[in-house]
Design a protein around this motif. Structure first.
Motif: not given
Length: 462
Positions: A228-255
């Motif tokens: 119940l208390g980690s809904t936002t945190a879980v949403a951010n974690v899942v979004a971070g995983i999706v961002i990684t596998y979509t390869r939208a950017f990498r460290l050091g990229d100018y975005v």
């Protein structure tokens, strides 16, 4: 304590058998047994006291070899803090053992007399049963403990193996088809979490007290609380995983993400940190990054570069080849603008009163976009100033008064030889074509023509 009481009673029976069971022998026996008991427990008490005092002194001394508790280069506890904790631990252990010695001494003394012997034996039996139960429980739990340790050891080896494999993938020593190196870190964390979760599920039945209702109730309560208390945190974690596998950017990229432009400095499980050209760090939740568009300037920067574009509006009285020439000169004079591919100019719109031009140029220095734009605009101003062209967007009133047209003089290319020349227009036709014109900034020209005609008439009369 139970064995000490039995030993003292055995000594008492031995002395009574040797001295006799009369009153005198009984008194002497009791005195001897009490003296032996006091001496034994006193020696034991002194040994315990001096031993722990010496340990505390050795720990707190300046030449002690106590090392600080640290993780890598970060000190969790300094050497002094570790020494103080050990000193407090030794003190508590010393007090516990001394109180136990005093209790054992009193119980042994009470067991030497007939009227208190039953009470002492009961106390000694309770202590013995408690210790025996604890030891029996520990020995009984040893097989389950061994099984749990084996499962944990296997899980640890699996995690180590996964770490080695994904480190090899990240450093491109191991190549997997369709698997990109930037996926390795996130994939390792996901698999490690999965292995730990499975290990906890398998080890849980082997934990002491796992079958008790209280332990199960606490586990259910913690699970509901986290869900119940980690809904936002879980949403951010899942979004971070999706961002990684979509390869939208990498460290050091100018975005540019959510109207925030800068370089990617860090991406954690919960947020993405961007450093803007103003040297300001902006943290964006991964859920916000996933829900907004991501403009990556670095993905094609090193290979083909990115297009910079800026626009100006110039009136119809300036020929468009001249405007293009001035814009291209400004682009060539700007630092970090690539010559290949060459800059080019587009006429993007023909408005009512002016023409819209767009200058396009390529650069590979994406991190210097704001400065390149500033230099480009400055060079455009200088180029147009030197060329005598005013950067304005003129507006005209449609008043037909016979002023000259604002159509620029354009040199037509010579016609081909096989083209038949068109008949020249008569003077009357040319006059008719020049009559309907627009007026605006050129309203003062008829007055100047009248003044010129008046001066010519005065010259003829003279």
């Amino acid at each position: 304590m139970y064995y000490m009481l039995s030993l003292m009673q055995a000594l008492q029976d031995l002395l009574l058998g040797w001295l006799g069971n009369d009153r005198k022998g009984l008194v002497i026996t009791n005195l001897v047994v009490i003296a032996v008991t006091v001496l034994f427990f006193w020696l034991l008490y002194v040994i315990i006291l001096r031993l722990f005092r010496r340990l505390s002194t050795r720990v707190l001394s300046e030449d002690s070899r106590i090392q600080p508790l640290r993780i890598q280069d970060q000190d969790i506890l300094s050497a002094g803090d570790v020494a103080k904790i050990l000193d407090r631990t030794f003190m508590i252990a010393s007090w516990f053992l001394r109180l136990l010695i005093v209790f054992a001494f009193l119980n042994t003394v009470l067991g030497l007399f007939d009227w208190t012997r039953s009470f002492a034996e009961q106390v000694a039996g309770m202590v013995k049963s408690t210790v025996t139960g604890l030891w029996h429980g520990f020995v009984t739990y040893l097989p389950d403990l061994f099984t749990a340790l084996v499962i944990i050891g296997i899980a640890y080896l699996v995690v180590r193996l996964l770490r080695l494999v994904f480190e090899g993938v990240e450093r491109q020593r191991i190549k997997l088809r369709g698997f990109y190196p930037e996926w390795s870190r996130t994939s390792f964390h996901l698999l490690r979490l999965l292995v730990i979760a499975l290990t906890l599920v398998v080890v849980f039945p082997y934990l002491p007290g796992s079958s008790s209702p209280a332990f199960q109730g606490v586990s259910i309560f913690l699970g509901v609380l986290l869900s119940l208390g980690s809904t936002t945190a879980v949403a951010n974690v899942v979004a971070g995983i999706v961002i990684t596998y979509t390869r939208a950017f990498r460290l050091g990229d100018y975005v540019c993400i959510a109207d925030t432009e800068g370089r990617i400095m860090e991406r954690t499980a919960f947020a993405t940190r961007i450093r803007t050209p103003k040297n300001v760090d902006v943290s964006l939740p991964n859920s916000a990054v996933l829900s907004d568009k991501v403009i990556n300037y670095s993905s094609q920067a090193m290979s083909s570069g990115i297009r910079l574009h800026t626009g100006v509006t110039i009136g119809y009285d300036v020929p468009w080849p001249r405007v293009q020439k001035l814009l291209l000169e400004a682009a060539s004079a700007t630092e970090h603008i690539e010559s290949d591919p060459a800059p080019y100019v587009l006429q993007t719109a023909l408005e009512d009163n002016y023409v819209a031009y767009e200058l396009n140029a390529t650069t590979k220095e994406v991190g210097l976009r704001p400065k390149i734009y500033s230099d480009l605009h400055a060079n455009i101003l200088d180029s147009f100033r030197k060329g005598g062209v005013e950067i304005t967007s003129p507006h005209y009133r449609a008043v037909r008064d016979g002023n000259a047209s604002t159509i620029p003089v354009h040199e037509e290319p010579p016609p081909p030889e096989d083209t038949v020349a068109q008949p020249a227009l008569e003077e009357s036709d040319e006059a008719e074509l020049s009559e309907p014109t627009l007026t605006g900034e050129q309203d003062e020209k008829p007055a100047e023509a009248d003044e010129t005609a008046g001066s010519e008439e005065q010259d003829d009369r003279s």
